[in-house]
Design an enzyme around this catalytic site. Sequence first.
Site, PDB file in Angstrom:
ATOM      1  N   ASP A 185      12.437  -4.731   0.218  1.00  0.00           N
ATOM      2  CA  ASP A 185      12.641  -5.186  -1.295  1.00  0.00           C
ATOM      3  C   ASP A 185      13.164  -3.764  -1.970  1.00  0.00           C
ATOM      4  O   ASP A 185      14.085  -3.971  -2.714  1.00  0.00           O
ATOM      5  CB  ASP A 185      11.672  -5.140  -2.364  1.00  0.00           C
ATOM      6  N   TYR A 198      -1.489  -9.576   6.110  1.00  0.00           N
ATOM      7  CA  TYR A 198      -1.424 -10.802   5.172  1.00  0.00           C
ATOM      8  C   TYR A 198      -2.178 -12.009   5.797  1.00  0.00           C
ATOM      9  O   TYR A 198      -2.399 -12.965   5.167  1.00  0.00           O
ATOM     10  CB  TYR A 198      -0.097 -10.984   4.914  1.00  0.00           C
ATOM     11  N   ASP A 225       5.851   6.194   4.431  1.00  0.00           N
ATOM     12  CA  ASP A 225       5.936   6.886   3.221  1.00  0.00           C
ATOM     13  C   ASP A 225       7.292   7.757   3.437  1.00  0.00           C
ATOM     14  O   ASP A 225       8.110   7.729   2.449  1.00  0.00           O
ATOM     15  CB  ASP A 225       4.699   7.934   2.854  1.00  0.00           C
ATOM     16  N   ASP A 274       7.810  -5.883   3.777  1.00  0.00           N
ATOM     17  CA  ASP A 274       7.927  -6.611   2.623  1.00  0.00           C
ATOM     18  C   ASP A 274       8.305  -5.609   1.466  1.00  0.00           C
ATOM     19  O   ASP A 274       9.244  -5.924   0.801  1.00  0.00           O
ATOM     20  CB  ASP A 274       6.432  -7.260   2.249  1.00  0.00           C
ATOM     21  N   LYS A 319       2.360   3.866  10.241  1.00  0.00           N
ATOM     22  CA  LYS A 319       1.501   4.719   9.780  1.00  0.00           C
ATOM     23  C   LYS A 319       0.406   5.157  10.810  1.00  0.00           C
ATOM     24  O   LYS A 319      -0.889   4.970  10.453  1.00  0.00           O
ATOM     25  CB  LYS A 319       0.836   4.078   8.445  1.00  0.00           C
TER      26      LYS A 319
END
Length: 358
Positions: free
Chosen positions: A252, A141, A224, A248, A192
């Site tokens: 959620d 980000y 994943d 993030d 990852k």
Amino acid sequence: MAHKILILPGDGIGPEVVTEAEKLLFVLASQFGLEITLQHGLIGGAAFDATGRPLPEETVTAAQASDAILFGAIGGPKWEKLDRLLRPERGLLALRSALGVFANLRPAMVFPELVSASTLKAEVIENLDIMFVRELIGGIYFGEPRGIETRENGERVGFNTLIYSESEIERIARMAFEVALHRKRRVCSVDKANVLEATELWREVVSNVVKDYPQVKLEHMYVDNAAMQLVKAPKQFDVIVTTNMFGDILSDLASMLSGSIGMLPSASLDENGRGLYEPIHGSAPDIAGQNIANPLATILSVAMMLRYSLHELKQADRIEKAVQKVLRDGIRSADIYTEGMTLVSTQEMGDAVVAALQ
Ligand code: NAD
């Protein structure tokens, strides 16, 4: 000495839910001995409308002089067409950066009274209590270079950079292990590492830092698989530490395990424990101005503020117990309403929590 709190209501339902949280702070101050001074500031679309910038310098200065900041939400359709640098979201990212709040703590818990509000089966989520520790001011980000450019052949490309330094990884790992010491002492680091070099380093550094925390059990999981496990068997997790973007998305996802995004608070902390406290939801333009938003995520953010930055543990307990009582009494805003309960507005929910404090 009185704690200095800066209030940043923002846009959409932000001002509505923050008003209810403020009401609670007033009562704690006037009736329960909490010593605070409150100041208000502008951020997001509201700040753009008033000053032409989503994060005025005065807001940064006031935030840096405060012990804690209570923030509502920013954004909305009105500001979506603005230049990227002037959009409300930029104001929030810049504030997090200016404050150096690198650690985002987001609990995903299920109140027993709201088990039926989740889309998952009761036995999967009953007593769920996960703490996400998300890296907040690094990673993709913020990484440079970034942009949208036109290639020689006329085709446009969009690109971002995922970058983490060893020190950035180390400090967030330490925060996660410290948090775990006060919980079940289990940390799952999500990455990852099989595909992304930046998270290969992440895994290596986290594995080194844990050597200073022999009481904590560390495991690693690919993002994943973590997404799948959070839906399949979420109770296996205690603390989850992860990168900005993975955190993030996963937090959620986990918020929905608990029924409503309107229930969950968050804290973003700097190295000294100063924090930015906010509900995890956005400005909800679809319901803004209707007095139907759930203010409990913001009210519970105040409880986190009292606990993590102001060290007022009794006051924090007082708020959390009041929220539990309200839920036990069957009082519900629209997002968590089920048949047979008492449906209330944003304002009435705030009043109910205040009444439950007494
Ligand atoms: P959102 O969280 O605002 O809303 C998602 C859904 O949840 C909507 O249906 C909304 O009505 C509902 N909802 C959210 N909070 C609620 C509450 N307290 N009570 C009841 N229902 C609630 O996310 P979005 O729709 O993707 O984004 C809307 C705007 O918010 C966008 O401009 C986005 O950029 C911004 N946003 C801001 C933040 C922030 O301020 N931290 C976070 C996420 C999104």
